[in-house]
Design an enzyme around this catalytic site. Structure first.
Site, mmCIF file in Angstrom:
data_model
loop_
_atom_site.group_PDB
_atom_site.id
_atom_site.type_symbol
_atom_site.label_atom_id
_atom_site.label_comp_id
_atom_site.label_asym_id
_atom_site.label_seq_id
_atom_site.Cartn_x
_atom_site.Cartn_y
_atom_site.Cartn_z
ATOM 1 N N SER A 137 40.779 30.691 32.125
ATOM 2 C CA SER A 137 41.766 31.415 32.917
ATOM 3 C C SER A 137 42.715 30.445 33.614
ATOM 4 O O SER A 137 42.324 29.336 33.999
ATOM 5 C CB SER A 137 41.011 32.237 33.963
ATOM 6 O OG SER A 137 41.893 32.706 34.935
ATOM 7 N N TYR A 161 34.912 32.651 40.951
ATOM 8 C CA TYR A 161 35.225 32.958 39.552
ATOM 9 C C TYR A 161 35.855 31.736 38.870
ATOM 10 O O TYR A 161 35.449 31.323 37.783
ATOM 11 C CB TYR A 161 36.172 34.170 39.499
ATOM 12 C CG TYR A 161 36.774 34.417 38.148
ATOM 13 C CD1 TYR A 161 35.995 34.883 37.095
ATOM 14 C CD2 TYR A 161 38.129 34.163 37.905
ATOM 15 C CE1 TYR A 161 36.556 35.099 35.839
ATOM 16 C CE2 TYR A 161 38.696 34.386 36.665
ATOM 17 C CZ TYR A 161 37.904 34.848 35.628
ATOM 18 O OH TYR A 161 38.463 35.055 34.390
ATOM 19 N N LYS A 165 34.584 29.296 35.630
ATOM 20 C CA LYS A 165 35.373 29.042 34.409
ATOM 21 C C LYS A 165 35.529 27.538 34.204
ATOM 22 O O LYS A 165 35.400 27.032 33.086
ATOM 23 C CB LYS A 165 36.752 29.707 34.511
ATOM 24 C CG LYS A 165 36.702 31.218 34.378
ATOM 25 C CD LYS A 165 36.359 31.631 32.956
ATOM 26 C CE LYS A 165 36.102 33.102 32.808
ATOM 27 N NZ LYS A 165 35.559 33.514 31.538
HETATM 28 P P1 NAD Z 1 36.220 42.896 30.514
HETATM 29 O O1 NAD Z 1 35.367 43.036 31.712
HETATM 30 O O2 NAD Z 1 37.013 44.055 30.079
HETATM 31 O O3 NAD Z 1 35.343 42.407 29.267
HETATM 32 C C1 NAD Z 1 34.205 41.605 29.420
HETATM 33 C C2 NAD Z 1 33.075 42.263 28.632
HETATM 34 O O4 NAD Z 1 31.887 41.473 28.819
HETATM 35 C C3 NAD Z 1 32.759 43.660 29.124
HETATM 36 O O5 NAD Z 1 32.751 44.561 28.029
HETATM 37 C C4 NAD Z 1 31.370 43.544 29.741
HETATM 38 O O6 NAD Z 1 30.594 44.720 29.552
HETATM 39 C C5 NAD Z 1 30.796 42.353 28.987
HETATM 40 N N1 NAD Z 1 29.755 41.651 29.735
HETATM 41 C C6 NAD Z 1 29.735 41.339 31.059
HETATM 42 N N2 NAD Z 1 28.603 40.684 31.352
HETATM 43 C C7 NAD Z 1 27.900 40.558 30.195
HETATM 44 C C8 NAD Z 1 26.663 39.971 29.855
HETATM 45 N N3 NAD Z 1 25.894 39.375 30.784
HETATM 46 N N4 NAD Z 1 26.240 40.016 28.579
HETATM 47 C C9 NAD Z 1 27.002 40.639 27.622
HETATM 48 N N5 NAD Z 1 28.172 41.217 27.894
HETATM 49 C C10 NAD Z 1 28.634 41.178 29.167
HETATM 50 O O7 NAD Z 1 37.162 41.618 30.761
HETATM 51 P P2 NAD Z 1 38.413 41.114 29.928
HETATM 52 O O8 NAD Z 1 39.610 41.338 30.741
HETATM 53 O O9 NAD Z 1 38.367 41.642 28.554
HETATM 54 O O10 NAD Z 1 38.126 39.552 29.939
HETATM 55 C C11 NAD Z 1 37.477 38.915 28.863
HETATM 56 C C12 NAD Z 1 37.295 37.446 29.210
HETATM 57 O O11 NAD Z 1 38.576 36.863 29.474
HETATM 58 C C13 NAD Z 1 36.439 37.213 30.460
HETATM 59 O O12 NAD Z 1 35.638 36.075 30.234
HETATM 60 C C14 NAD Z 1 37.473 36.920 31.532
HETATM 61 O O13 NAD Z 1 36.960 36.076 32.531
HETATM 62 C C15 NAD Z 1 38.565 36.210 30.739
HETATM 63 N N6 NAD Z 1 39.895 36.345 31.333
HETATM 64 C C16 NAD Z 1 40.387 37.588 31.613
HETATM 65 C C17 NAD Z 1 41.649 37.699 32.197
HETATM 66 C C18 NAD Z 1 42.205 39.054 32.567
HETATM 67 O O14 NAD Z 1 43.108 39.107 33.400
HETATM 68 N N7 NAD Z 1 41.738 40.150 31.995
HETATM 69 C C19 NAD Z 1 42.415 36.553 32.470
HETATM 70 C C20 NAD Z 1 41.871 35.299 32.159
HETATM 71 C C21 NAD Z 1 40.605 35.214 31.583
HETATM 72 C C1 WQD Z 2 49.195 39.704 40.315
HETATM 73 C C2 WQD Z 2 50.176 39.824 41.474
HETATM 74 C C3 WQD Z 2 49.156 39.946 43.651
HETATM 75 C C4 WQD Z 2 47.231 43.815 43.179
HETATM 76 C C5 WQD Z 2 44.051 37.224 38.526
HETATM 77 C C6 WQD Z 2 43.043 36.128 38.367
HETATM 78 C C7 WQD Z 2 43.323 35.376 37.095
HETATM 79 C C8 WQD Z 2 43.357 36.315 35.906
HETATM 80 C C9 WQD Z 2 44.335 37.410 36.129
HETATM 81 C C10 WQD Z 2 41.058 36.485 35.158
HETATM 82 C C11 WQD Z 2 49.782 38.957 42.670
HETATM 83 C C12 WQD Z 2 49.908 41.212 43.338
HETATM 84 C C13 WQD Z 2 47.942 42.640 42.963
HETATM 85 C C14 WQD Z 2 47.732 44.779 44.093
HETATM 86 C C15 WQD Z 2 49.638 43.370 44.495
HETATM 87 N N1 WQD Z 2 42.107 36.976 35.678
HETATM 88 N N2 WQD Z 2 49.130 42.437 43.605
HETATM 89 N N3 WQD Z 2 48.919 44.514 44.718
HETATM 90 O O1 WQD Z 2 45.958 37.186 41.002
HETATM 91 O O2 WQD Z 2 47.704 36.536 39.270
HETATM 92 O O3 WQD Z 2 45.336 36.639 38.632
HETATM 93 O O4 WQD Z 2 44.009 38.062 37.367
HETATM 94 O O5 WQD Z 2 40.901 35.379 34.774
HETATM 95 O O6 WQD Z 2 42.300 34.466 36.945
HETATM 96 O O7 WQD Z 2 43.140 35.245 39.462
HETATM 97 O O8 WQD Z 2 46.529 38.740 39.070
HETATM 98 O O9 WQD Z 2 46.895 41.150 38.832
HETATM 99 O O10 WQD Z 2 45.435 40.328 40.710
HETATM 100 O O11 WQD Z 2 47.874 39.921 40.828
HETATM 101 O O12 WQD Z 2 50.705 43.165 45.076
HETATM 102 O O13 WQD Z 2 47.108 45.816 44.346
HETATM 103 O O14 WQD Z 2 50.161 41.165 41.947
HETATM 104 O O15 WQD Z 2 49.358 39.576 44.989
HETATM 105 O O16 WQD Z 2 50.945 38.475 43.210
HETATM 106 P P1 WQD Z 2 46.436 37.220 39.613
HETATM 107 P P2 WQD Z 2 46.614 40.110 39.852
#
Ligand code: NAD
Ligand code: WQD
Length: 351
Positions: A137, A161, A165
């Site tokens: 991330s 978190y 990562k």
């Molecule tokens: P998500 O929660 O929709 O998907 C994650 C999946 O993992 C879920 O289906 C959940 O049931 C499963 N899971 C959780 N714990 C588990 C376990 N112990 N064993 C097996 N399965 C398990 O999240 P996502 O948005 O699809 O994110 C996927 C990956 O990408 C995550 O590792 C997340 O940290 C990373 N990521 C997400 C974002 C984002 O904004 N969505 C941004 C950067 C990185």
């Molecule tokens: C985006 C913008 C908030 C909610 C996070 C994780 C990052 C990645 C993506 C997993 C910011 C603003 C938000 C609300 C708002 N996830 N906001 N009102 O913080 O950039 O990133 O999610 O890996 O690791 O840190 O994403 O969607 O939470 O926020 O004003 O109710 O929206 O302040 O500026 P962020 P976000």
């Protein structure tokens, strides 16, 4: 690529990636505990594939289970081998991702995200499976870097978190350094994935109050929440709200296939890539675009800044482009239109 294991494959990004692989006629094995997803996701994937006559039930194996359970993982690898279709690569999405929750419950975040990953890498090693893409991330960059973030910037997360990562990235780098010929590793640092498949049949469906902005906007649009609170309008940005690098989840799914092909074409690799569009939009621009393309109103109110936020975050995407020769193609308008289509569909299904 014979058989790719997709952990977390019924989650938001995982489900779109599974679909992308199945559309290409590739074999996949999915593991998910269903902690933050449901079996209905598999039905959505099936429906989309049936619409284009591409559904083949032999190409998809689903196992419900937890990545922290070593015996379970071992069995999944063994069954694939016994069926004559050994797992030859892994995309590791499974994990917990809510920043606020991670600060409140650090032990569970370290357990799932780090112990779960170690388990998986152990079983991969046992099975001589050397190819892995890991979902990292942008959060690992923290806030003390030059913007746009470049992959060589120092890693300075500031929440639990983000620490988990960064820890998994370190483990993968140590594995590679111990014996580079043994591994093909891709660490993908996603920025802000939003939107849904245009069919409206799969998408993000958080099982708790969303922390991220996009699902929150969708829930305001559908009437599940009264209004959006915008965290600060006094940031040092052109309109005073934060700027982020939003990427359509369908584009994000696609890059996994391309990155995996890149890894498979090499004897050994250790790649870290930013995955974003490289173009930031403000919170207000996101809200205005959502309103315009969907012809509706998002009630909103400015509130205090959220702890841990930074004014601007976006990716330097030159490394991704140069190595993979690939760029995301979908616009902010596509993200808003497709994301709302999914949410709207979800509400009518629930009704
Ligand atoms: P998500 O929660 O929709 O998907 C994650 C999946 O993992 C879920 O289906 C959940 O049931 C499963 N899971 C959780 N714990 C588990 C376990 N112990 N064993 C097996 N399965 C398990 O999240 P996502 O948005 O699809 O994110 C996927 C990956 O990408 C995550 O590792 C997340 O940290 C990373 N990521 C997400 C974002 C984002 O904004 N969505 C941004 C950067 C990185
Ligand atoms: C985006 C913008 C908030 C909610 C996070 C994780 C990052 C990645 C993506 C997993 C910011 C603003 C938000 C609300 C708002 N996830 N906001 N009102 O913080 O950039 O990133 O999610 O890996 O690791 O840190 O994403 O969607 O939470 O926020 O004003 O109710 O929206 O302040 O500026 P962020 P976000």
């Amino acid at each position: 690529m014979k058989n790719i294991l997709i952990t977390g494959g019924t989650g938001f990004i995982g489900s779109h990636t599974c679909l992308n692989f199945l559309e290409e006629d590739l074999n996949i094995t999915i593991i998910d505990s269903l902690k933050n997803s449901s079996r209905n996701v598999l039905k959505g994937i099936k429906k989309i594939l049936e619409l284009s006559n591409k559904y083949d039930e032999n190409k998809i194996n689903f196992y419900e289970g937890d990545i922290r359970n070593t015996d379970f993982l071992r069995k999944v690898f063994l069954q694939a081998k016994n069926k004559g279709n050994p797992i030859d690569g892994v995309i590791h999405f499974a994990g917990l991702k809510a920043v606020g929750e991670s600060v409140l419950n650090p032990i569970i975040y370290w357990d799932v995200n780090v112990n779960g990953s170690i388990n998986l890498f152990k079983i991969m090693e046992e099975n001589n499976c050397k190819t892995i893409l890991f979902s990292s991330s942008a959060t690992v960059y923290g806030n003390s870097q030059k913007i746009p973030f470049n992959e060589s910037a120092s890693i300075k997360p500031f929440n639990t978190y983000g620490f988990t990562k960064a820890a998994v990235e370190n483990i993968l780098n140590n594995m590679f350094d111990s014996d580079s010929l043994k591994w093909r590793i891709g660490i993908l640092r996603y920025f802000n994935p939003i939107g849904s498949h245009p069919s409206g049949l799969i998408g993000e469906n958080p099982n708790h109050k969303p922390e991220n902005i996009f699902p929150y906007i969708c829930q305001v649009a559908s009437g599940l929440r009264e209004k959006l609170y915008i965290f600060g309008n006094d940031w040092p940005t052109p309109d005073g709200t934060c700027y982020r690098d939003y990427i359509h989840v369908v584009d994000l799914a696609e890059v996994h296939k391309i990155a995996l092909k890149y890894l498979f074409a090499r004897d050994s690799a250790n790649l870290t890539l930013n995955v974003g569009k490289g173009k930031p939009y403000s919170v207000l621009e996101l809200v205005n675009t959502f309103e315009r393309v969907n012809s509706l109103k998002i009630e909103h109110e400015f509130s205090f800044r959220r702890d841990g936020d930074i004014a601007t975050s976006y990716a330097d995407t030159s490394k991704m482009y140069n190595l993979l020769k690939w760029k995301p193609s979908k616009s902010l308008e596509d993200m808003c239109k497709d994301g709302w289509n999914w949410q709207n569909n979800l509400v009518s299904i629930k009704d």
